[in-house]
Design a protein around this motif. Structure first.
Motif, PDB file in Angstrom:
ATOM      1  N   ASP A  49       0.876  -1.183   0.000  1.00  0.00           N
ATOM      2  CA  ASP A  49       0.000   0.000   0.000  1.00  0.00           C
ATOM      3  C   ASP A  49       0.909   1.226   0.000  1.00  0.00           C
ATOM      4  N   GLU A  56       6.690   2.831   2.197  1.00  0.00           N
ATOM      5  CA  GLU A  56       6.348   2.599   0.783  1.00  0.00           C
ATOM      6  C   GLU A  56       5.547   3.785   0.276  1.00  0.00           C
ATOM      7  N   SER A 107       4.148  -4.039   3.774  1.00  0.00           N
ATOM      8  CA  SER A 107       3.355  -2.825   3.883  1.00  0.00           C
ATOM      9  C   SER A 107       3.362  -2.312   5.319  1.00  0.00           C
ATOM     10  N   ALA A 108       4.528  -2.381   5.944  1.00  0.00           N
ATOM     11  CA  ALA A 108       4.628  -2.002   7.362  1.00  0.00           C
ATOM     12  C   ALA A 108       3.569  -2.750   8.170  1.00  0.00           C
ATOM     13  N   THR A 110       2.019  -4.961  10.853  1.00  0.00           N
ATOM     14  CA  THR A 110       2.299  -5.452  12.189  1.00  0.00           C
ATOM     15  C   THR A 110       1.860  -6.908  12.310  1.00  0.00           C
ATOM     16  N   ARG A 115      -4.069 -11.684  12.853  1.00  0.00           N
ATOM     17  CA  ARG A 115      -3.643 -11.825  11.442  1.00  0.00           C
ATOM     18  C   ARG A 115      -2.949 -13.153  11.208  1.00  0.00           C
ATOM     19  N   THR A 157      -6.148  -0.757  10.790  1.00  0.00           N
ATOM     20  CA  THR A 157      -4.748  -0.803  11.245  1.00  0.00           C
ATOM     21  C   THR A 157      -4.715  -1.085  12.743  1.00  0.00           C
ATOM     22  N   THR A 158      -3.511  -1.307  13.248  1.00  0.00           N
ATOM     23  CA  THR A 158      -3.364  -1.528  14.680  1.00  0.00           C
ATOM     24  C   THR A 158      -3.745  -0.251  15.449  1.00  0.00           C
ATOM     25  N   ASP A 198       1.319   4.666  13.180  1.00  0.00           N
ATOM     26  CA  ASP A 198       2.686   4.161  13.404  1.00  0.00           C
ATOM     27  C   ASP A 198       3.709   5.302  13.475  1.00  0.00           C
TER      28      ASP A 198
HETATM   29  N1  ARG Z   1       1.420  -1.219  11.149  1.00  0.00           N
HETATM   30  C1  ARG Z   1       0.033  -0.933  11.003  1.00  0.00           C
HETATM   31  C2  ARG Z   1      -0.747  -2.217  10.847  1.00  0.00           C
HETATM   32  O1  ARG Z   1      -0.192  -3.208  10.496  1.00  0.00           O
HETATM   33  C3  ARG Z   1      -0.267  -0.019   9.853  1.00  0.00           C
HETATM   34  C4  ARG Z   1       0.245  -0.443   8.520  1.00  0.00           C
HETATM   35  C5  ARG Z   1      -0.310   0.341   7.370  1.00  0.00           C
HETATM   36  N2  ARG Z   1       0.508   0.173   6.228  1.00  0.00           N
HETATM   37  C6  ARG Z   1       0.319   0.770   5.042  1.00  0.00           C
HETATM   38  N3  ARG Z   1       1.179   0.632   4.099  1.00  0.00           N
HETATM   39  N4  ARG Z   1      -0.762   1.474   4.855  1.00  0.00           N
HETATM   40  O2  ARG Z   1      -1.915  -2.254  11.066  1.00  0.00           O
END
Ligand code: ARG
Length: 268
Positions: A49, A56, A107-108, A110, A115, A157-158, A198
């Protein structure tokens, strides 16, 4: 003269042969020749994303760029696999693994128990934590102070999960957006009083929008460390093994540290 006439006849006969379809076998064989299985290298499709700088984001050429992209590219290099990144909206990013549209996601993301029930994760490659973003003059020193305020988050998201725990799952005070930059824009325009997201993304945003009068607030009692992982479809042990092998290698030989320094500065 004689010779060329003979060639003409031969040529006519040959064309007739091809045109009537008798040469089909030969044609088919010619078409297949350049793509023998040995020449084929599987290219894994990685969803991201790309609205989450510096992890990203889309560059001017519309290509995904960032820390996550560098990490996975380096992992692929070490593991001897080919990868291609495709911008994939956060909403539906997890579904794209199950329906086979994407082989992996970076995508970062968590790693959470919830999950983990529906996908598999690599070893962690990054430690993160939530941060609160508010206006400079807001009276917010800790997460609990957001009670009674309108808070924007990126859906699913988290950060969203934590705010739901504080304000209630169905609270009308939670405003959800499809990207974190949109949630931050809502705070800028006064539609909400806070954002929870984040730390890496928040710090980057505040650095690039220093004139907006926003600050971040840390609350280590309420926000615990989160770990990012690369996700694959549940059971895809082959690809996961390669990713973990590549990750181990880039951590061991200093490649990871170089990528980290490139995006976050020298100090870990
Ligand atoms: N780290 C958070 C999660 O996993 C937010 C990640 C959102 N990443 C992104 N590319 N939009 O929920």
């Amino acid at each position: 003269m004689k010779l060329s006439r003979r060639n003409l006849v031969l040529g006519a006969l040959l064309s007739a042969f091809v045109l009537t379809g008798c040469g089909k076998k030969e044609e088919a064989a010619n078409v297949q020749a350049p793509t023998t299985p040995a020449a084929e290298v599987k290219e894994y499709v990685v969803g991201t994303d790309a609205a989450y700088a510096p992890f990203e984001f889309e560059n001017d050429q519309k290509q995904a760029e960032g820390f996550d992209i560098d990490v996975v590219t380096a992992i692929a290099d070490k593991a001897g696999i080919k990868v291609k990144f495709i911008n994939t909206p956060w909403e539906g990013i997890f579904a794209s693994l199950n329906n086979g549209d994407r082989d992996a996601l970076v995508s970062a993301i968590t790693i959470t128990d919830e999950r983990k029930a529906s996908m598999d994760f690599s070893e962690p490659y990054f430690e993160a934590r939530q941060l609160i973003v508010v206006a400079k003059d807001a009276k917010v020193a800790k997460f609990g102070d957001l009670k009674g305020m309108k808070v924007a988050v990126q859906t699913g998201t988290t950060g969203d999960e934590l705010v739901q725990k504080l304000l209630g799952k169905t609270s009308a005070d939670i405003k959800r957006f499809e990207s974190t930059p949109l949630a931050l824009k809502e705070l800028e325009s006064g539609g909400v009083q806070a954002v929870v997201a984040d730390n890496g993304v928040v710090i980057n945003y505040l650095k690039n929008n220093a004139d907006k009068g926003l600050i971040s607030v840390e609350d280590k009692d309420s926000f615990h460390p989160e770990y990012y992982g690369v996700a694959v479809k549940k059971g895809n042990a082959e690809l996961l093994g390669k990713i973990n092998e590549g990750l181990k290698a880039i951590k061991a030989d200093g490649t990871y540290d170089k990528i980290y320094a490139k995006w976050f500065g020298e100090n870990k």
